[in-house]
Design an enzyme around this catalytic site. Sequence first.
Site, PDB file in Angstrom:
ATOM      1  N   GLU A   1       1.633  -0.419  -4.866  1.00 29.01           N
ATOM      2  CA  GLU A   1       0.929   0.730  -5.339  1.00 29.01           C
ATOM      3  C   GLU A   1       1.669   1.699  -5.493  1.00 29.01           C
ATOM      4  OE1 GLU A   1      -3.396   2.567  -3.617  1.00 29.01           O
ATOM      5  OE2 GLU A   1      -1.569   2.276  -2.287  1.00 29.01           O
TER       6      GLU A   1
ATOM      7  N   ASP B   1       0.792  -1.329  -0.057  1.00 30.00           N
ATOM      8  CA  ASP B   1      -0.049   0.140  -0.184  1.00 30.00           C
ATOM      9  C   ASP B   1       0.795   1.286   0.121  1.00 30.00           C
ATOM     10  OD1 ASP B   1      -2.942   1.236   0.351  1.00 30.00           O
ATOM     11  OD2 ASP B   1      -1.764   1.974   2.160  1.00 30.00           O
TER      12      ASP B   1
END
Length: 709
Positions: free
Chosen positions: A385, A349
């Site tokens: 990401e 993330d």
Amino acid sequence: MNIWPGSPDPPGATPDGDGTNFSLWSRVATRVELCLFDEDGTETRVDLPSATDHRWHGYVPDVGPGQRYGYRVHGPYEPREGHRCNPHKLLLDPYAKAVDGEVVWHDAIHGYPAAEGLAAAKLDVPDTTDSAPYVPRGVVVHDGFDWEDDRRPDVPLTESVVYEVHVKGFTATHPDVPEDLRGTFAGMAHPAAIAHLKDLGVTAVELLPVNLALTEKDIAQRGLVNYWGYNPLSWFALDPRLAAADEPQAVLDEFKGMVKLLHRAGIEVLLDVVFNHTGEGSHLGPTLSLRGIDNWAYYRLSADDRRFFANYSGCGNTVDLRTPHAVQLVADALRWLVTECHVDGFRFDLATSLGRGTEGFDPEGLFLTVVGQDPVLREVKLIAEPWDVGPGGYQLGGFPAPWSEWNDRFRDTIRDYWRGVDESLPELAARLAGSEDRFAHNGRQPVASINLVTSHDGFTLRDLVSYDERHNEANGYDNTDGHSHERSWNCGVEGETDDPQVTTLRARQQRNLLSTLFLSQGVPMLLGGDELGRTQHGNNNAFNQDNEISWFDWDDVDEDLLAFTTGLIAFRQRHPVFRRRHWLVGRLGGHEADYDTAWLTAVGIEMSEADWHTASTTTLQMVLNGKATKRRGDRGEPLRDDTFLLLLNAEHEPHAFRLPDGFGDSWRLVLDTADGKPPGDQRTDVRAAGTPTRLLGHHLLLFARHDDD
């Protein structure tokens, strides 16, 4: 209590059958108390007797698995200097592999006198209220587990189909999963759940965060929870909310059992992990673990005032992965998940934060270098990401090999194209071809691109074609949260409707989007539930909706869409021309038939430079030569596959196409998004080259060269 010096290694709590070794790193601590809790909650404190290179350690005989524990760290409480030690606060071991209890939002969990109000908080004054009644404890567990003959599926990225899914939402209402297992690791491992994954044809599940997460105070005050889990409190311990088991050891074993059964079915397990920040939040957040252990060593602090935190995550703090001990903690957690839990890879993330150096993102930064060189981690799937909210945070294409990246340019381009946005043809072609423009510069290949149309963050596929605006009222923020520009199109009516023209168009649009996803080069990722027609009723930020808004509705399945998606995945897996290992080249030599791909206008003529930049053009033909073998650098990649012709029309009105000459004498229709049938190799609709072919508005056709049969 009898305590021996013990060993500084390994960190955490390590039982050996006769006792347990405890080790905690802190370079600012002047004293560390180990706190042991009886079954009735009685606390016994004992000083860790030894410190080796800032690692405080001790061995406690007759303590073993099941023991609840925490730490109290004595040291400087000087927020202006970046230090937040406060022995009145019980701290969770960052290496704890299991937990008992949860955070209760009480003023005592803050290191300063929060009772005076956050706005007037006296940060420079330590609070002396004991936090132990309001925070979780670590639990000593053993790593022993009967893995039997577990073997990793080791699916090559070229053959991977990733399925992003929330453990709870997947089976929370599944009628064939026993009620006591629904929404848990055991529920995901149930034969009915695995059968769906196998029948669908996915090769990997990418699970939303499964580690212990904290529900933020403002969410808890609304009576909601942090359902997605992107607010970690531990990078080792699993979240007990996702387990059917009650005992901490059983929670860990249940997770391992899920991995083992998914592996047995040939399905890899990828974890969405959050190392960019922790749930301790901003300077006004609670003191629960790293903040009280060594605040300056683990967090990036403001250069202007060390009471405050750099906030590249948007969640109040940023983990400082420029420091060796922060990197060691994260790398140790990853290695443990791979070696002891048999996890097959990770999606990181806000991964730009992980590569931030002093001057911004550095693809050769400490953490990325450690992962790339680690003999365990470099062998698993690594997916970034590639952005965060800090300056220069958008880094799509900036990660080194062997990383892959979520490709939001693919997502946005495909969405724009199918809603009829002009000037998207060059972008569309680049995305269909694997996004060479984004990833080839540092030696990576098409598998670097994780292609997606939807994900947990945003509209589901059904909502993408049903809503122009977000409808997040249930979240409690007056519909101001979530993306305000989804690049969606409601096909003429906002929300649910019975209008047959609208519902027909929406169904075709879903098939168009799915077809484009699975017929593109790169690695496709499907949002779990999109194959069922799952809706969140326009909520595009359901992070705090642990209810029917987020859960799969197994009683309302779009069976036609499920059959179409299943057939589409199987079709892709049968035809390697849609998952090449190397970049497309176009013309490979001087001979007319020597090509791997060709781009054509609607009338079957090769695209000119002017055609690419005609603003009103939203039609395209693409030829993929399954017989091409020549590659850049004289590499050979014999595909021995069919040659395919893809026709796309994103205009609102029907458009006349002409099947091209020079690429085959005749073409057999294998996919038509208007008829709703799954793609098939056995269709009998054969058309000669040069045949006029009419496409509806928002329509896709795929042909295979008939003379290959």
